[in-house]
Write a protein that holds these residues in place. Structure first.
Motif, PDB file in Angstrom:
ATOM      1  N   ILE A 203      20.789   9.885  51.351  1.00  0.00           N
ATOM      2  CA  ILE A 203      21.010   9.443  49.973  1.00  0.00           C
ATOM      3  C   ILE A 203      21.021   7.924  49.868  1.00  0.00           C
ATOM      4  CG2 ILE A 203      22.214  11.561  49.292  1.00  0.00           C
ATOM      5  CD1 ILE A 203      24.861  10.062  49.473  1.00  0.00           C
ATOM      6  N   GLU A 204      21.403   7.243  50.948  1.00  0.00           N
ATOM      7  CA  GLU A 204      21.322   5.780  50.942  1.00  0.00           C
ATOM      8  C   GLU A 204      19.868   5.328  50.841  1.00  0.00           C
ATOM      9  OE1 GLU A 204      25.297   4.936  53.705  1.00  0.00           O
ATOM     10  OE2 GLU A 204      23.286   4.735  54.552  1.00  0.00           O
ATOM     11  N   VAL A 215      20.423  16.316  47.342  1.00  0.00           N
ATOM     12  CA  VAL A 215      20.550  16.300  48.801  1.00  0.00           C
ATOM     13  C   VAL A 215      21.822  17.052  49.181  1.00  0.00           C
ATOM     14  CG1 VAL A 215      20.841  14.869  50.871  1.00  0.00           C
ATOM     15  CG2 VAL A 215      19.347  14.092  49.007  1.00  0.00           C
ATOM     16  N   GLY A 216      21.729  17.873  50.218  1.00  0.00           N
ATOM     17  CA  GLY A 216      22.900  18.600  50.700  1.00  0.00           C
ATOM     18  C   GLY A 216      23.039  18.487  52.204  1.00  0.00           C
ATOM     19  N   GLY A 217      24.269  18.677  52.693  1.00  0.00           N
ATOM     20  CA  GLY A 217      24.531  18.593  54.130  1.00  0.00           C
ATOM     21  C   GLY A 217      25.504  19.657  54.590  1.00  0.00           C
ATOM     22  N   VAL A 218      25.954  19.511  55.813  1.00  0.00           N
ATOM     23  CA  VAL A 218      26.864  20.480  56.431  1.00  0.00           C
ATOM     24  C   VAL A 218      27.988  19.740  57.133  1.00  0.00           C
ATOM     25  CG1 VAL A 218      27.099  22.354  58.105  1.00  0.00           C
ATOM     26  CG2 VAL A 218      24.973  22.114  56.815  1.00  0.00           C
ATOM     27  N   ASP A 219      29.201  20.198  56.957  1.00  0.00           N
ATOM     28  CA  ASP A 219      30.413  19.792  57.699  1.00  0.00           C
ATOM     29  C   ASP A 219      31.615  19.499  56.813  1.00  0.00           C
ATOM     30  OD1 ASP A 219      29.639  20.157  60.313  1.00  0.00           O
ATOM     31  OD2 ASP A 219      29.004  18.077  60.620  1.00  0.00           O
ATOM     32  N   LEU A 220      31.394  19.178  55.535  1.00  0.00           N
ATOM     33  CA  LEU A 220      32.511  18.871  54.630  1.00  0.00           C
ATOM     34  C   LEU A 220      33.366  17.709  55.134  1.00  0.00           C
ATOM     35  CD1 LEU A 220      33.797  22.473  53.684  1.00  0.00           C
ATOM     36  CD2 LEU A 220      32.287  20.987  52.348  1.00  0.00           C
ATOM     37  N   ILE A 228      30.151  13.646  46.873  1.00  0.00           N
ATOM     38  CA  ILE A 228      29.940  14.740  45.916  1.00  0.00           C
ATOM     39  C   ILE A 228      30.705  14.445  44.620  1.00  0.00           C
ATOM     40  CG2 ILE A 228      30.438  17.179  45.456  1.00  0.00           C
ATOM     41  CD1 ILE A 228      29.851  17.707  48.438  1.00  0.00           C
ATOM     42  N   GLU A 229      31.945  14.012  44.763  1.00  0.00           N
ATOM     43  CA  GLU A 229      32.753  13.691  43.577  1.00  0.00           C
ATOM     44  C   GLU A 229      32.118  12.557  42.763  1.00  0.00           C
ATOM     45  OE1 GLU A 229      36.683  12.801  44.837  1.00  0.00           O
ATOM     46  OE2 GLU A 229      37.125  14.854  45.524  1.00  0.00           O
ATOM     47  N   GLU A 230      31.491  11.613  43.454  1.00  0.00           N
ATOM     48  CA  GLU A 230      30.868  10.472  42.783  1.00  0.00           C
ATOM     49  C   GLU A 230      29.490  10.816  42.218  1.00  0.00           C
ATOM     50  OE1 GLU A 230      30.834   7.704  45.935  1.00  0.00           O
ATOM     51  OE2 GLU A 230      33.022   7.394  45.925  1.00  0.00           O
ATOM     52  N   GLY A 231      28.973  11.998  42.576  1.00  0.00           N
ATOM     53  CA  GLY A 231      27.673  12.417  42.074  1.00  0.00           C
ATOM     54  C   GLY A 231      26.490  11.967  42.905  1.00  0.00           C
ATOM     55  N   LEU A 271      31.649  26.164  50.387  1.00  0.00           N
ATOM     56  CA  LEU A 271      30.639  25.344  49.722  1.00  0.00           C
ATOM     57  C   LEU A 271      31.292  24.444  48.687  1.00  0.00           C
ATOM     58  CD1 LEU A 271      27.587  24.738  49.124  1.00  0.00           C
ATOM     59  CD2 LEU A 271      27.729  26.524  47.361  1.00  0.00           C
ATOM     60  N   LYS A 272      30.946  23.162  48.709  1.00  0.00           N
ATOM     61  CA  LYS A 272      31.419  22.209  47.719  1.00  0.00           C
ATOM     62  C   LYS A 272      30.197  21.592  47.024  1.00  0.00           C
ATOM     63  CE  LYS A 272      35.880  22.383  48.713  1.00  0.00           C
ATOM     64  NZ  LYS A 272      36.899  22.846  47.757  1.00  0.00           N
ATOM     65  N   THR A 273      30.223  21.571  45.707  1.00  0.00           N
ATOM     66  CA  THR A 273      29.111  20.988  44.948  1.00  0.00           C
ATOM     67  C   THR A 273      29.672  20.049  43.883  1.00  0.00           C
ATOM     68  OG1 THR A 273      29.102  22.801  43.353  1.00  0.00           O
ATOM     69  CG2 THR A 273      27.692  23.041  45.291  1.00  0.00           C
ATOM     70  N   ARG A 274      28.789  19.191  43.354  1.00  0.00           N
ATOM     71  CA  ARG A 274      29.235  18.251  42.319  1.00  0.00           C
ATOM     72  C   ARG A 274      29.235  18.929  40.961  1.00  0.00           C
ATOM     73  NH1 ARG A 274      24.004  14.252  42.684  1.00  0.00           N
ATOM     74  NH2 ARG A 274      22.543  15.475  41.457  1.00  0.00           N
TER      75      ARG A 274
END
Length: 274
Positions: A203-204, A215-220, A228-231, A271-274
């Motif tokens: 994302i950078e 974009v998504g990833g794994v590990d939380l 995610i919170e920032e979008g 799973l965590k999403t924005r």
């Protein structure tokens, strides 16, 4: 109560997921009647270095050893060693399961469904995307990376979406940046990364190029959850390290007491999403 001694063989200490997992081991070991000897290879990314470290400890006075292999094959030589007197518990499992079949004292513990992680995250990032899907994997010889990518590809193909060739990387943030630079010119509709550090790097790079893409990833890991919170990051999937370590140690205690190996996964994917 006399505590049983267990060795825990690690690899990468840079990933926040592993740092939190180590903290959970320190908390839960005495709860389950263990004390731990934490083993870290001098070069955390060298499979041979990790195997040599394991080999040196095979004759030590342990009741068991937990392993987190760097690749699907690098710990096969010490696993086959006749000098080992204690069971070895492969968390993941991350060894190639066909190659370890029949090795005495090798106990695979199904920590999580890696393929499900890839599928869950990819379904979340696709949304209304009409493709193609780009994937950034970790090292190609790591079982968890391959299975996460397989899950992501299956999720895309179930929607009849095109999947670009996988960019195999190294589980690092910089690796994610490098891989994303190669993918952007191909105009992917979404990007799945096999861990959060690579997703953060991706994302950078996207932001630097002025590209908006799910974009998504794994590990939380904490930084991914903040993104995610920032979008900035669309999704991440992973395990609760406390639940994971608690269940691993319960399973080892069960095996040592009754020679039973749990079936199914030890921890649930979140799973965590924005």
């Amino acid at each position: 109560m006399e505590l049983r001694k267990i060795a825990i063989l690690f690899c990468d200490q840079d990933n926040p997921f592993w740092l939190e997992t180590i903290r959970m081991y320190r908390e839960f070991l005495p709860v389950h009647g263990f004390y731990g000897d934490f083993l870290f290879p001098e070069d955390p990314r060298d499979g041979l270095c990790q195997a040599e470290l394991m080999e040196r400890h095979l004759t030590a006075d342990y009741d068991g050893m937990i392993i987190n292999p760097l690749t699907a094959e690098n710990l096969l030589p010490p696993l086959e060693s006749s000098s080992r007197k204690f069971p070895v518990f492969d968390v993941g499992p991350k060894c190639d399961q066909e190659m370890v079949a029949g090795i005495s004292g090798y106990i695979p513990l199904q920590a999580a469904d890696f393929e499900e992680q890839g599928r869950m995250c990819t379904e979340a990032i696709l949304g209304n995307c009409d493709g193609p899907l780009g994937c950034i994997g970790g090292p190609i010889d790591t079982r968890q990376s391959r299975m996460r990518i397989e899950g992501a590809v299956k999720a895309a193909r179930q929607r009849s979406l095109t999947v670009l060739d996988v960019e195999w990387s190294d589980f690092t943030r910089e690796g994610g940046r490098r891989a994303m630079k190669k993918l952007i010119p191909l105009k992917p509709g979404a990007i799945f990364c096999a861990n959060d550090l690579m997703a953060l790097g991706a994302i950078e790079t996207a932001a630097e190029k002025g590209v908006e893409i799910p974009v998504g990833g794994v590990d939380l890991i904490p930084e991914a959850l903040s993104a995610i919170e920032e979008g900035a990051l669309t999704a991440s999937v992973g395990l609760d390290p406390a639940e994971l370590v608690d269940e691993i140690l319960k399973s080892i205690g069960l095996f040592m007491r009754d020679k039973l190996v749990p079936t199914g996964t030890l921890a649930n994917n979140i799973l965590k999403t924005r």
